[in-house]
Design a protein around this motif. Structure first.
Motif, short mmCIF file in Angstrom:
data_model
loop_
_atom_site.label_atom_id
_atom_site.label_comp_id
_atom_site.label_asym_id
_atom_site.label_seq_id
_atom_site.Cartn_x
_atom_site.Cartn_y
_atom_site.Cartn_z
N UNK A 70 0.84 -1.20 0.00
CA UNK A 70 0.00 0.00 0.00
C UNK A 70 0.87 1.25 0.00
N UNK A 71 0.49 2.19 -0.83
CA UNK A 71 1.11 3.51 -0.87
C UNK A 71 0.12 4.55 -0.39
N UNK A 72 0.58 5.52 0.39
CA UNK A 72 -0.31 6.62 0.75
C UNK A 72 -0.32 7.58 -0.45
N UNK A 73 -1.51 7.85 -0.95
CA UNK A 73 -1.66 8.75 -2.10
C UNK A 73 -2.09 10.11 -1.56
N UNK A 74 -1.15 11.02 -1.47
CA UNK A 74 -1.44 12.33 -0.87
C UNK A 74 -2.33 13.19 -1.75
N UNK A 75 -2.42 12.88 -3.04
CA UNK A 75 -3.28 13.66 -3.95
C UNK A 75 -4.75 13.31 -3.73
N UNK A 76 -5.05 12.03 -3.61
CA UNK A 76 -6.44 11.59 -3.45
C UNK A 76 -6.79 11.32 -1.99
N UNK A 77 -5.77 11.30 -1.13
CA UNK A 77 -5.95 10.96 0.28
C UNK A 77 -6.58 9.58 0.45
N UNK A 78 -6.08 8.66 -0.35
CA UNK A 78 -6.52 7.28 -0.28
C UNK A 78 -5.29 6.37 -0.20
N UNK A 79 -5.57 5.10 0.08
CA UNK A 79 -4.53 4.09 0.19
C UNK A 79 -4.48 3.31 -1.12
N UNK A 80 -3.39 3.48 -1.86
CA UNK A 80 -3.26 2.91 -3.20
C UNK A 80 -2.56 1.55 -3.13
N UNK A 81 -3.15 0.55 -3.78
CA UNK A 81 -2.59 -0.81 -3.76
C UNK A 81 -1.85 -1.06 -5.07
N UNK A 82 -0.54 -1.21 -4.94
CA UNK A 82 0.30 -1.39 -6.13
C UNK A 82 1.69 -1.79 -5.67
N UNK A 83 2.42 -2.47 -6.52
CA UNK A 83 3.80 -2.81 -6.18
C UNK A 83 4.74 -1.66 -6.49
N UNK A 84 4.48 -0.97 -7.59
CA UNK A 84 5.37 0.09 -8.04
C UNK A 84 4.98 1.43 -7.42
N UNK A 85 5.89 2.38 -7.55
CA UNK A 85 5.71 3.71 -6.96
C UNK A 85 4.51 4.44 -7.56
N UNK A 86 4.31 4.28 -8.85
CA UNK A 86 3.24 5.01 -9.54
C UNK A 86 2.16 4.03 -10.02
N UNK A 87 0.93 4.52 -10.06
CA UNK A 87 -0.18 3.74 -10.60
C UNK A 87 -0.86 2.86 -9.56
N UNK A 88 -1.88 2.16 -10.03
CA UNK A 88 -2.65 1.24 -9.20
C UNK A 88 -2.87 -0.03 -9.99
N UNK A 89 -2.50 -1.15 -9.43
CA UNK A 89 -2.68 -2.43 -10.11
C UNK A 89 -2.91 -3.51 -9.07
N UNK A 90 -4.12 -4.07 -9.06
CA UNK A 90 -4.45 -5.11 -8.09
C UNK A 90 -5.70 -5.86 -8.54
N UNK A 91 -6.00 -6.94 -7.84
CA UNK A 91 -7.12 -7.80 -8.22
C UNK A 91 -8.39 -7.55 -7.43
N UNK A 133 -1.32 -9.17 5.79
CA UNK A 133 -0.02 -8.53 5.98
C UNK A 133 0.03 -7.29 5.09
N UNK A 134 0.19 -6.14 5.71
CA UNK A 134 0.15 -4.87 4.99
C UNK A 134 1.53 -4.23 5.01
N UNK A 135 2.12 -4.08 3.82
CA UNK A 135 3.39 -3.36 3.73
C UNK A 135 3.09 -1.92 3.34
N UNK A 136 3.36 -0.99 4.24
CA UNK A 136 3.20 0.44 3.95
C UNK A 136 4.45 0.89 3.20
N UNK A 137 4.38 0.85 1.88
CA UNK A 137 5.58 1.03 1.06
C UNK A 137 6.35 2.31 1.39
N UNK A 138 5.60 3.41 1.59
CA UNK A 138 6.25 4.68 1.91
C UNK A 138 5.87 5.17 3.31
N UNK A 139 5.27 4.29 4.09
CA UNK A 139 4.90 4.66 5.45
C UNK A 139 3.59 5.40 5.54
N UNK A 140 3.29 5.89 6.74
CA UNK A 140 2.10 6.70 6.98
C UNK A 140 2.39 8.17 6.64
#
Length: 349
Positions: A70-91, A133-140
């Motif tokens: 999970x990445x914190x998306x400061x633009x949308x103020x939502x929790x984005x699920x993705x492996x990479x830094x940019x974008x959203x990709x999940x099932x 198990x939640x990995x906060x990729x860039x933290x809170x």
């Protein structure tokens, strides 16, 4: 372990694995054991579409641990699920009923993933305990309503009473409380797997990006550890929804890395490479005797290495049992459904 006992354990594991997708049957012998008395199986990065077209497919396998980046998306103020830094990709898919869990657009925010889990759970009452198990990729980032309190609020709003919370571990059968999670674990206060049927336990770890960011001096584990400590002091521990994990295998008590000694008793989950735990320098029985959860990752890489995705069922079962004997509570890998072992649960140690 004697050969006869080893055969019995492997046989039990095989039966459980083959029955992972079968209709509900008689209770398994491991159901009567506490959560820390068993070893179950998890799938690394369960949200990836290449592994499971829909999150419901992963849930249907019987796997106990499901992992999300999970990445914190400061633009949308939502929790984005993705492996990479940019974008959203999940099932995850925007479902409102169980019939919709394999329809519609995927690539959703984390709140939708939680909705999918709730909907699936409602459709499968009494299912095995789930470990998220939640990995906060860039933290809170509390500046954008993406901090620990906000995480708790999101989880509570989507999963409600399904969550097995820190306060549940801390509360004694008579209703009184242990002072810390450490005390509760030492008191062997974890619930049995039977009592946790239909429940979800959430583990959070610091992310790879966060740990390599020189401008982020406060990692997820420390931040959530402080969060639990402060909530407890304020009489608000019931609002906490997750257990912070001590990440990376290490000798001795890995919590000594935390300079704030008063957050150490709030860590009872440990997570790291199975190969490191098995290198001979770590006494894994320490985790078992103190009733801690121990997640061993990348199980396939333990020598002798086996195929990381499609080992034979016998190889995967042998690896699960090896790590169970070495006190893992979760064995995590990239194994596919074809191995037939994702629903395996055996006695720990």
């Amino acid at each position: 372990m004697h050969l006869k006992s080893s055969i019995a354990v492997v046989g039990a594991a095989l039966a459980l694995a083959l029955g992972a997708n079968a209709p509900a049957a008689a209770a398994a012998p491991t159901d009567a054991l506490r959560l820390t008395g068993t070893t179950a199986v998890g799938v690394h990065n369960t949200y990836e579409k290449a592994k499971f077209p829909y999150l419901a497919d992963a849930l249907d396998t019987g796997a106990n641990l499901l992992e999300f980046d999970i990445w914190v998306d400061t633009a949308t103020r939502r929790w984005r699920v993705n492996h990479e830094l940019f974008g959203t990709s999940n099932n995850c898919t925007a479902a409102t009923t169980a019939a919709q869990l394999r329809t519609g657009a995927r690539d959703q925010q984390f709140g939708v993933c939680l909705d999918d889990i709730r909907i699936w759970s409602d459709a499968h009452p009494g299912h095995r305990p789930l470990h998220l198990k939640i990995e906060l990729k860039a933290g809170f980032d509390s500046r954008y309503a993406l901090g620990p309190r906000d995480f708790d609020t999101l989880v509570a709003s989507r999963l409600g009473s399904k969550v097995y919370r820190p306060i549940d571990l801390a509360t004694k059968p008579d209703g009184s409380r242990f002072a810390t999670l450490e005390d509760a674990a030492l008191g062997d206060n974890w619930a049995t797997r039977a009592a946790l049927a239909g429940k979800v336990l959430i583990e959070i770890i610091p992310g790879t990006f966060e740990r390599g960011n020189p401008f982020d001096s406060l990692d997820t584990d420390v931040e959530y550890g402080r969060h639990l400590r402060d909530l407890n002091a304020a009489g608000q521990l019931a609002t906490a929804q997750a257990f912070p994990a001590v990440l990376d295998a290490a000798t001795g008590d890995p919590r000594t890395r935390y300079s704030e000694t008063n957050i150490r008793p709030w860590f009872v989950v440990f997570d790291g490479s199975a190969s490191t735990y098995m290198n001979g320098s770590i006494t894994t029985a320490w985790y078992d005797t103190r009733h801690y959860l121990l997640v061993m990752t990348d199980a396939s890489a333990v020598a002798p290495a086996i195929d990381p995705v499609n080992p034979t069922q016998a190889q995967a079962l042998a690896r699960i049992n090896l790590l169970a004997l070495n006190h893992a509570t979760v064995v995590s890998a990239d194994w596919s459904v074809a191995t037939g072992v994702l629903g395996t649960v055996v006695a720990r140690g």
